[in-house]
Design an enzyme around this catalytic site. Structure first.
Site, PDB file in Angstrom:
ATOM      1  N   LYS A  88      43.778  38.727  45.601  1.00 52.01           N
ATOM      2  CA  LYS A  88      44.699  38.011  44.700  1.00 52.01           C
ATOM      3  C   LYS A  88      44.861  38.791  43.402  1.00 52.01           C
ATOM      4  O   LYS A  88      45.965  39.000  42.915  1.00 52.01           O
ATOM      5  CB  LYS A  88      44.125  36.624  44.395  1.00 52.01           C
ATOM      6  CG  LYS A  88      44.786  35.892  43.246  1.00 52.01           C
ATOM      7  CD  LYS A  88      44.238  34.497  43.010  1.00 52.01           C
ATOM      8  CE  LYS A  88      43.017  34.482  42.160  1.00 52.01           C
ATOM      9  NZ  LYS A  88      43.223  34.611  40.715  1.00 52.01           N
ATOM     10  N   ASN A  89      43.725  39.261  42.849  1.00 53.89           N
ATOM     11  CA  ASN A  89      43.764  39.872  41.515  1.00 53.89           C
ATOM     12  C   ASN A  89      44.209  41.325  41.524  1.00 53.89           C
ATOM     13  O   ASN A  89      44.328  41.937  40.464  1.00 53.89           O
ATOM     14  CB  ASN A  89      42.411  39.705  40.822  1.00 53.89           C
ATOM     15  CG  ASN A  89      42.168  38.242  40.465  1.00 53.89           C
ATOM     16  OD1 ASN A  89      43.105  37.426  40.506  1.00 53.89           O
ATOM     17  ND2 ASN A  89      40.939  37.889  40.170  1.00 53.89           N
ATOM     18  N   CYS A 143      45.310  28.136  33.529  1.00 54.61           N
ATOM     19  CA  CYS A 143      43.913  28.326  33.938  1.00 54.61           C
ATOM     20  C   CYS A 143      43.025  27.507  32.997  1.00 54.61           C
ATOM     21  O   CYS A 143      43.140  27.625  31.786  1.00 54.61           O
ATOM     22  CB  CYS A 143      43.542  29.809  33.861  1.00 54.61           C
ATOM     23  SG  CYS A 143      42.101  30.181  34.858  1.00 54.61           S
ATOM     24  N   ASP A 148      33.354  35.436  38.674  1.00 55.38           N
ATOM     25  CA  ASP A 148      34.061  34.642  39.687  1.00 55.38           C
ATOM     26  C   ASP A 148      33.150  34.221  40.828  1.00 55.38           C
ATOM     27  O   ASP A 148      33.498  33.344  41.606  1.00 55.38           O
ATOM     28  CB  ASP A 148      35.258  35.426  40.249  1.00 55.38           C
ATOM     29  CG  ASP A 148      36.347  35.603  39.207  1.00 55.38           C
ATOM     30  OD1 ASP A 148      37.260  36.406  39.428  1.00 55.38           O
ATOM     31  OD2 ASP A 148      36.254  34.953  38.148  1.00 55.38           O
ATOM     32  N   ARG A 165      42.937  30.562  26.669  1.00 52.92           N
ATOM     33  CA  ARG A 165      42.771  31.978  27.023  1.00 52.92           C
ATOM     34  C   ARG A 165      43.580  32.862  26.066  1.00 52.92           C
ATOM     35  O   ARG A 165      44.818  32.985  26.211  1.00 52.92           O
ATOM     36  CB  ARG A 165      43.162  32.221  28.473  1.00 52.92           C
ATOM     37  CG  ARG A 165      42.268  31.498  29.446  1.00 52.92           C
ATOM     38  CD  ARG A 165      41.002  32.253  29.743  1.00 52.92           C
ATOM     39  NE  ARG A 165      41.203  33.377  30.621  1.00 52.92           N
ATOM     40  CZ  ARG A 165      41.350  33.267  31.944  1.00 52.92           C
ATOM     41  NH1 ARG A 165      41.351  32.083  32.492  1.00 52.92           N
ATOM     42  NH2 ARG A 165      41.529  34.336  32.677  1.00 52.92           N
ATOM     43  N   ARG A 186      45.083  27.905  45.633  1.00 47.05           N
ATOM     44  CA  ARG A 186      45.761  28.946  44.845  1.00 47.05           C
ATOM     45  C   ARG A 186      45.051  30.292  44.950  1.00 47.05           C
ATOM     46  O   ARG A 186      45.591  31.319  44.559  1.00 47.05           O
ATOM     47  CB  ARG A 186      45.974  28.563  43.396  1.00 47.05           C
ATOM     48  CG  ARG A 186      44.730  28.266  42.592  1.00 47.05           C
ATOM     49  CD  ARG A 186      45.121  27.938  41.149  1.00 47.05           C
ATOM     50  NE  ARG A 186      45.176  29.178  40.391  1.00 47.05           N
ATOM     51  CZ  ARG A 186      44.231  29.542  39.513  1.00 47.05           C
ATOM     52  NH1 ARG A 186      43.223  28.731  39.254  1.00 47.05           N
ATOM     53  NH2 ARG A 186      44.278  30.684  38.883  1.00 47.05           N
TER      54      ARG A 186
HETATM   55  C1  EPZ Z   1      40.555  38.605  35.196  1.00 42.29           C
HETATM   56  O1  EPZ Z   1      40.921  37.675  34.207  1.00 42.29           O
HETATM   57  C2  EPZ Z   1      40.633  37.843  36.515  1.00 42.29           C
HETATM   58  N1  EPZ Z   1      41.997  37.352  36.710  1.00 42.29           N
HETATM   59  C3  EPZ Z   1      39.678  36.659  36.464  1.00 42.29           C
HETATM   60  O2  EPZ Z   1      39.712  36.023  37.735  1.00 42.29           O
HETATM   61  C4  EPZ Z   1      38.264  37.172  36.213  1.00 42.29           C
HETATM   62  O3  EPZ Z   1      37.387  36.070  36.091  1.00 42.29           O
HETATM   63  C5  EPZ Z   1      38.244  38.001  34.920  1.00 42.29           C
HETATM   64  O4  EPZ Z   1      39.204  39.062  34.999  1.00 42.29           O
HETATM   65  C6  EPZ Z   1      36.881  38.607  34.647  1.00 42.29           C
HETATM   66  O5  EPZ Z   1      36.490  39.397  35.736  1.00 42.29           O
HETATM   67  C7  EPZ Z   1      42.951  38.196  37.131  1.00 42.29           C
HETATM   68  O6  EPZ Z   1      42.731  39.377  37.346  1.00 42.29           O
HETATM   69  C8  EPZ Z   1      44.314  37.600  37.340  1.00 42.29           C
HETATM   70  P1  EPZ Z   1      39.264  39.028  30.916  1.00 42.29           P
HETATM   71  P2  EPZ Z   1      41.204  38.158  32.694  1.00 42.29           P
HETATM   72  O7  EPZ Z   1      40.415  39.350  30.022  1.00 42.29           O
HETATM   73  O8  EPZ Z   1      41.630  39.566  32.668  1.00 42.29           O
HETATM   74  C9  EPZ Z   1      38.614  37.320  26.625  1.00 42.29           C
HETATM   75  C10 EPZ Z   1      39.940  34.220  39.219  1.00 42.29           C
HETATM   76  O9  EPZ Z   1      39.269  33.209  39.445  1.00 42.29           O
HETATM   77  N2  EPZ Z   1      39.947  37.795  26.208  1.00 42.29           N
HETATM   78  O10 EPZ Z   1      38.517  40.156  31.553  1.00 42.29           O
HETATM   79  O11 EPZ Z   1      42.095  37.139  32.071  1.00 42.29           O
HETATM   80  C11 EPZ Z   1      38.667  36.194  27.663  1.00 42.29           C
HETATM   81  O12 EPZ Z   1      38.890  34.947  27.028  1.00 42.29           O
HETATM   82  C12 EPZ Z   1      40.185  34.664  37.795  1.00 42.29           C
HETATM   83  O13 EPZ Z   1      40.456  34.958  40.115  1.00 42.29           O
HETATM   84  C13 EPZ Z   1      40.285  37.741  24.858  1.00 42.29           C
HETATM   85  O14 EPZ Z   1      39.504  37.273  24.022  1.00 42.29           O
HETATM   86  O15 EPZ Z   1      39.778  38.060  32.056  1.00 42.29           O
HETATM   87  C14 EPZ Z   1      37.303  36.283  28.315  1.00 42.29           C
HETATM   88  O16 EPZ Z   1      36.359  35.564  27.540  1.00 42.29           O
HETATM   89  C15 EPZ Z   1      39.512  33.741  36.789  1.00 42.29           C
HETATM   90  N3  EPZ Z   1      41.508  38.188  24.455  1.00 42.29           N
HETATM   91  C16 EPZ Z   1      36.968  37.783  28.237  1.00 42.29           C
HETATM   92  O17 EPZ Z   1      37.937  38.362  27.343  1.00 42.29           O
HETATM   93  C17 EPZ Z   1      42.410  38.718  25.337  1.00 42.29           C
HETATM   94  O18 EPZ Z   1      43.504  39.141  24.894  1.00 42.29           O
HETATM   95  C18 EPZ Z   1      37.103  38.535  29.552  1.00 42.29           C
HETATM   96  O19 EPZ Z   1      38.278  38.041  30.150  1.00 42.29           O
HETATM   97  C19 EPZ Z   1      42.047  38.780  26.711  1.00 42.29           C
HETATM   98  C20 EPZ Z   1      40.810  38.315  27.115  1.00 42.29           C
END
Ligand code: EPZ
Length: 423
Positions: free
Chosen positions: A22-23, A116, A306, A123, A399
């Site tokens: 998916k990702n 989400c 995850d 987020r 989803r």
């Molecule tokens: C990706 O989300 C995945 N989603 C998530 O999978 C996964 O849990 C996550 O990476 C961590 O591995 C997709 O790829 C679509 P992050 P992402 O930015 O990129 C903070 C699932 O279940 N942050 O790596 O959104 C954020 O709040 C989903 O398949 C900021 O502060 O996660 C988090 O605390 C859930 N500012 C941390 O970074 C930003 O601009 C890491 O999140 C962006 C993120």
């Protein structure tokens, strides 16, 4: 609202095929906007989030032909640079469309991405905005809407203040059409990032270092089309491996990449879950006794956030105490209330840490799936529990897991879907 009815306490057996990630798919679909030539994709999972991404792409004016797990996209005729909030508000990964539209048209309008429930305050997207600004975009904010403009994106040096998977992917793909060279530091290293870079390099992009903390992108005028197969979903792989261990079943997981779940397999060795790993399969064998083992979620290649919910469920069946420390997201341990209702012995130490004592007998209950990965965790708990479990809001499982009930029934699970699959 659809729901699952599960009669638990049964061993499973047989083999289950892992679908495309998916990702990975949620990034290669918007990346198609970077090229005016045809893109074909195979091994695409049939899940809600992918449908939302295709609706958003179609709304921009792209031509999309989908047959089973194969997809053809042409973005030659897209002329809109506003992401339709009706779609963009419904899934977090809509943020992945912003960079390619900005790079293609020099302008993009979009709402704050929704969809989400995990993570604090809707987020944040501050890293995306900082990165686009570094590439030369002017940022306009109007309430919940953003308006970015950039006559021509220029390569820059950007250091991520914290590691973000999608922010790394967004800036990497946007820099492909910027003038000059971009260097991104403190990047995420998830396999989906290297897969995206490989797809784009096959189309003529010049990306080096994807999968390491430093990625350099030499901008090009344009990129061609291409044909790609989505890599296997490592979170599906890990979820099914944990499901096999938790139900004390012998299950073969096929079409997977064991290399991508090393963090989990190294723990399986420690806690007594026997397995055999091949190039593209994993054979999980019945564990006589599972020992507890504490984890701390971490960016790849560490233990993936995850898989934290399914792993926590496994620890309810392990002998001893384990500390589960969720370091990536706020609110990603709220689901343990459901496990407590089922009879698990879990103590919440603080919003990021719980202690699980096992083994605990679980009993079927009426529950609600709070989010995607908690949903699969609760489903695994239902398969272990004695008696009947009802899980509603299963959109939050559909989803991310294609035909999950059909595939589990083929392993011998007693699971029924009440209501329709709203794909
Ligand atoms: C990706 O989300 C995945 N989603 C998530 O999978 C996964 O849990 C996550 O990476 C961590 O591995 C997709 O790829 C679509 P992050 P992402 O930015 O990129 C903070 C699932 O279940 N942050 O790596 O959104 C954020 O709040 C989903 O398949 C900021 O502060 O996660 C988090 O605390 C859930 N500012 C941390 O970074 C930003 O601009 C890491 O999140 C962006 C993120």
């Amino acid at each position: 609202m659809s729901k699952f009815i599960i009669e638990g306490g049964r061993k499973l057996s047989g083999s289950i095929r892992v679908k495309g990630a998916k990702n990975a798919a949620l990034k290669i679909i918007p990346a198609a906007i970077l090229s005016k030539e045809k893109i074909s994709i195979s091994n695409l999972p049939k899940i809600e989030d992918i449908d939302k991404a295709l609706h958003l792409l179609n709304d921009l004016g792209a031509t999309i032909n989908q047959r089973g797990d194969r997809l053809e996209i042409s973005t030659a005729n897209i002329a809109k640079f506003e992401l339709n909030p009706e779609f963009a508000n419904k899934f977090r990964a809509s943020i992945m469309f912003v960079g390619p539209v900005l790079a293609r048209f020099g302008e993009v309008k979009f709402p704050h991405p929704g969809g989400c429930v995990i993570g604090a305050g809707g987020r944040p997207i501050d890293l995306f905005l900082e990165g686009f600004k570094c590439l030369g975009a002017e940022i306009g904010v109007d309430g919940n809407y953003y308006h970015l403009k950039a006559k021509k994106l220029k390569g820059c040096n950007y250091f991520f203040p914290l590691i973000s998977v999608t922010a790394t992917e967004a800036l990497m793909m946007t820099a492909v059409l910027a003038q000059g060279t971009t260097t991104l530091k403190n990047c995420a290293m998830e396999p989906e990032i290297k897969a995206l870079a490989d797809y784009l390099n096959e189309q003529g992009a010049k990306i080096k270092g994807a999968g390491t903390p430093t990625i350099t992108i030499e901008g090009v005028e344009k990129i061609s089309g291409g044909g790609f197969k989505i890599i296997p979903d490592r979170i599906e792989t890990g979820s099914f491996a944990i499901m096999a261990a938790a139900t004390k079943s012998n299950i073969t997981i096929t079409d997977c990449e064991p290399e991508h779940v090393q963090a989990l397999l190294s723990i399986f060795n420690k806690i007594g879950v026997p397995f055999e790993a091949g190039r593209d399969f994993l054979k999980i064998k019945e564990a006589k006794k599972i020992s507890s083992y504490s984890i701390k979620t971490h960016e790849y290649p560490g233990f993936p956030t995850d898989l934290q919910p399914p792993y926590t469920v496994l620890m309810t069946q392990a002998t001893g105490s384990s500390l589960i420390h969720e370091t990536i997201y706020d609110r990603r341990l709220l689901y343990v209330d459901n496990l407590l209702q089922m009879g698990a012995d879990i103590t919440m130490c603080d919003p990021h840490r719980v202690v699980v004592n096992g083994p605990a007998k679980l009993y079927g209950k009426k529950l609600t799936s709070p989010d995607l990965r908690a949903g699969i965790g609760i489903l695994i708990a239902a398969l272990i529990a004695s008696g009947q479990t009802e899980i509603d809001n299963i959109y939050q499982i559909d989803r991310g897991y294609e035909d999950i009930d059909g595939r589990l029934r083929s392993l011998g699970a007693d699971i029924k879907r009440i209501g329709t699959l709203n794909l």
